[in-house]
Design an enzyme around this catalytic site. Structure first.
Site, PDB file in Angstrom:
ATOM      1  N   LYS A 203     122.561   1.203   6.790  1.00 49.09           N
ATOM      2  CA  LYS A 203     122.894   2.614   6.587  1.00 49.09           C
ATOM      3  C   LYS A 203     123.958   2.701   5.492  1.00 49.09           C
ATOM      4  O   LYS A 203     125.068   2.191   5.664  1.00 49.09           O
ATOM      5  CB  LYS A 203     123.424   3.191   7.906  1.00 49.09           C
ATOM      6  CG  LYS A 203     123.984   4.597   7.780  1.00 49.09           C
ATOM      7  CD  LYS A 203     124.460   5.149   9.130  1.00 49.09           C
ATOM      8  CE  LYS A 203     125.128   6.492   8.954  1.00 49.09           C
ATOM      9  NZ  LYS A 203     125.734   7.008  10.199  1.00 49.09           N
TER      10      LYS A 203
ATOM     11  N   LEU B  24     131.690   8.144  26.505  1.00 46.86           N
ATOM     12  CA  LEU B  24     131.517   9.552  26.861  1.00 46.86           C
ATOM     13  C   LEU B  24     132.464   9.972  27.980  1.00 46.86           C
ATOM     14  O   LEU B  24     132.810  11.149  28.094  1.00 46.86           O
ATOM     15  CB  LEU B  24     130.056   9.801  27.253  1.00 46.86           C
ATOM     16  CG  LEU B  24     129.054   9.465  26.134  1.00 46.86           C
ATOM     17  CD1 LEU B  24     127.617   9.541  26.643  1.00 46.86           C
ATOM     18  CD2 LEU B  24     129.229  10.395  24.928  1.00 46.86           C
TER      19      LEU B  24
END
Ligand SMILES: Cc1cc2nc3c(=O)[nH]c(=O)nc-3n(C[C@H](O)[C@H](O)[C@H](O)COP(=O)(O)OP(=O)(O)OC[C@H]3O[C@@H](n4cnc5c(N)ncnc54)[C@H](O)[C@@H]3O)c2cc1C
Length: 503
Positions: A79, A334
């Protein structure tokens, strides 16, 4: 000296956060620490989280896995940045790359030369002077540290990967290094009656697991930090209004693009993450502005190829816990907060949190000043990322939906307003110490989203049209020549890190 050494760490949760914590802690602490990870297959993991930022490469270093081996285990690709489509205006596109842009000219940052060129009516888009962007749009990749003796830096990169395969690999490494995995659903968290510290967790089977320190990686539910210890959630949804996502995978298409794509829609945006064997897609949106059915239809009608999974609905609230470390519990992943996936920062925050925990690793006394330092540093990192994310929503000219009208006109944090003001005057940006995103990142997003300074640096004014033309053309020439000689991303991946498993 007392023997107040931490003997046992309990990690609650076996998603990316849990297994990354276990793998890094056991690698660094060696056999000196008992580590037990509890996870529940019945509950499962969030299963998304497949784009990263360049800091992910430290994970390979820390775990001593060669990059190529890691990528072939997780169907990974490279990426070079994120392409933003339709963000400031419909039809716009630019790449926020992980590399530098251009090359300094004496005291002038490259973007000052570029701003002067624009003032003189010359020069191409900023991306034409970014090695990463030129390579990305040519679908090329190679490891390049610097461009010969041109003074131009090489390619900065991160990875895309299959989150399930990453958790599997991290589990394999952790178990090989002595981490004990326990399957089961936690139904009780037992606190010391006076100190309120966590003493143990009880599973539905009745098994009780004790520990000195508990790492809460239980996902959005935040079973320990949020539910058991009552650490409140700070809601940032007035700045980051997305609260829902639908994720789906589709078949691969060629070329294999070496970047994530983020396409803005009328109430959010859509990600596209190319892996070796499939593409991960998702529509992130704000439910007060768009219904689930409409969001699903937009996603399914804009896939590159046939879907290979059923669309999966996810809900979240953007924000963070008031404290990340409280008593003997540290929240990661999270369980500690979520700022939405726009700049792929969540996995990095897990990694950074573990790094800070290792730096400040406690004794059984849990000295408050160390805990405060952890929380202060983590807060700073969350807030600086938050500001960068808000910039993407705020810096829009779109007025085609209520969502974009809200974002364009919303009040923003003073810290971000100051950065925008400083930039807007003469194109100046100063990165605060420890801030995650670098000056080139901010500049690419400012310019890509049409926040153009009123004027350039005073010293750039000496550049004539001929000086600026010559400088820009030379840089563009070096980049295109280098990119012409590079292999395609697909060729590079097939040769150096072909996938092992069709996950
Ligand atoms: C839509 C979306 C897109 C995202 N995209 C990106 C991205 O591109 N890049 C990025 O860096 N991050 C991204 N993220 C974030 C990323 O997915 C998470 O940071 C990462 O997966 C870590 O999740 P986790 O391990 O904290 O939680 P989870 O994967 O939810 O794992 C929680 C674990 O806790 C266990 N558990 C929960 N309750 C109990 C219980 N009672 N008993 C026992 N075990 C229990 C579960 O079984 C599970 O193993 C994205 C998140 C979302 C929502």
């Amino acid at each position: 000296m007392q023997d107040n050494k931490i003997q046992k760490v309990v990690v609650v949760g076996g998603g990316t956060a849990g297994w990354m914590s276990a793998a890094l802690l056991c690698r660094i602490a060696g056999k000196g620490l008992d580590i037990e990870l509890v996870e529940s297959e019945q509950i499962g993991t969030v299963g998304v989280g497949e784009a990263t930022i360049p800091q992910i490469r430290y994970l390979c270093d820390a775990l001593r896995i060669p990059e190529a081996e890691f990528l072939s285990e997780v169907n990974g690709t490279y990426k070079l940045g994120i392409e933003f489509v339709n963000w400031a205006r419909i039809g716009d596109r630019f790449i926020h790359t992980f590399g530098d842009v251009g090359r300094r000219l004496g005291v002038l940052d490259f973007h000052q030369v570029w701003l002067r060129a624009k003032e003189l009516g010359i020069g191409d888009d900023l991306g034409e002077y970014s090695f990463n962007a030129v390579a990305a749009y040519a679908n090329k990749f190679a490891h390049v540290e610097k461009l010969g003796d041109t003074g131009i830096l090489g390619l900065g990169y991160a990875f895309h990967f299959d989150a399930t395969l990453v958790a599997k690999l991290l589990r394999k490494l952790s178990e090989a290094n002595g981490v004990k995995r326990t399957e089961g659903k936690i139904c009780d968290v037992n606190l010391h009656p006076e100190s309120g510290f966590i003493e143990s967790v009880t599973l539905e089977s009745g098994t009780e697991i004790t520990g000195d320190i508990f790492i809460d990686c239980s996902g959005f539910r935040s079973l320990l930090l949020g539910e058991a210890l009552g650490v409140k959630y700070v809601d940032w949804s007035h700045w980051l209004p997305a609260d829902s996502a639908i994720a789906v995978q589709c078949e691969s298409v060629e070329p294999l693009t070496p970047y994530t794509r983020s396409t803005a829609h009328t109430a959010g945006w859509q990600w596209r993450i190319p892996l070796q064997n499939r593409i991960g897609n998702g529509h992130v949106y704000s439910s007060p502005y768009m219904g689930d059915d409409e969001a699903r239809d937009i996603l399914m009608s804009s896939l590159d190829a046939k879907a290979v999974t059923e669309p999966r609905q996810l809900r979240f609230k953007t924000g963070k816990r008031e404290k990340f470390w409280y008593k003997n519990c540290i929240g990661l992943g999270l369980a500690s907060g979520f700022m939405e996936p726009l700049e792929s920062t969540s996995i990095h925050l897990v990694q950074a949190g573990i790094g800070r925990l290792i730096d400040l690793f406690p004794t059984k006394d849990f000295t408050q000043v160390d805990v405060d330092e952890y929380n202060k540093r983590t807060d700073f990192e969350f807030e600086s990322i938050r500001d960068f994310l808000i910039l993407h929503y705020k810096a829009t000219e779109r007025d085609d939906s209520d969502f974009w009208n809200y974002c364009r006109t919303m009040a923003i944090p003073d810290s971000l307003q100051y950065k925008i003001d400083l930039w807007s005057a003469h194109g100046r940006f100063y990165r605060n110490e420890d801030e995650l995103f670098t000056t080139p990142s901010w500049i690419q997003v400012f310019i890509g989203q049409r926040i153009v300074p009123n004027d350039c640096h005073g010293m750039a004014k000496v550049l004539t049209k001929a000086d600026a033309t010559d400088y820009l053309e030379r840089i563009h020439g070096y980049l295109t020549k280098a990119v012409d000689e590079m292999p395609t991303h697909r060729e590079f991946v097939s040769k150096h890190c072909p996938m092992k498993e069709d996950g």
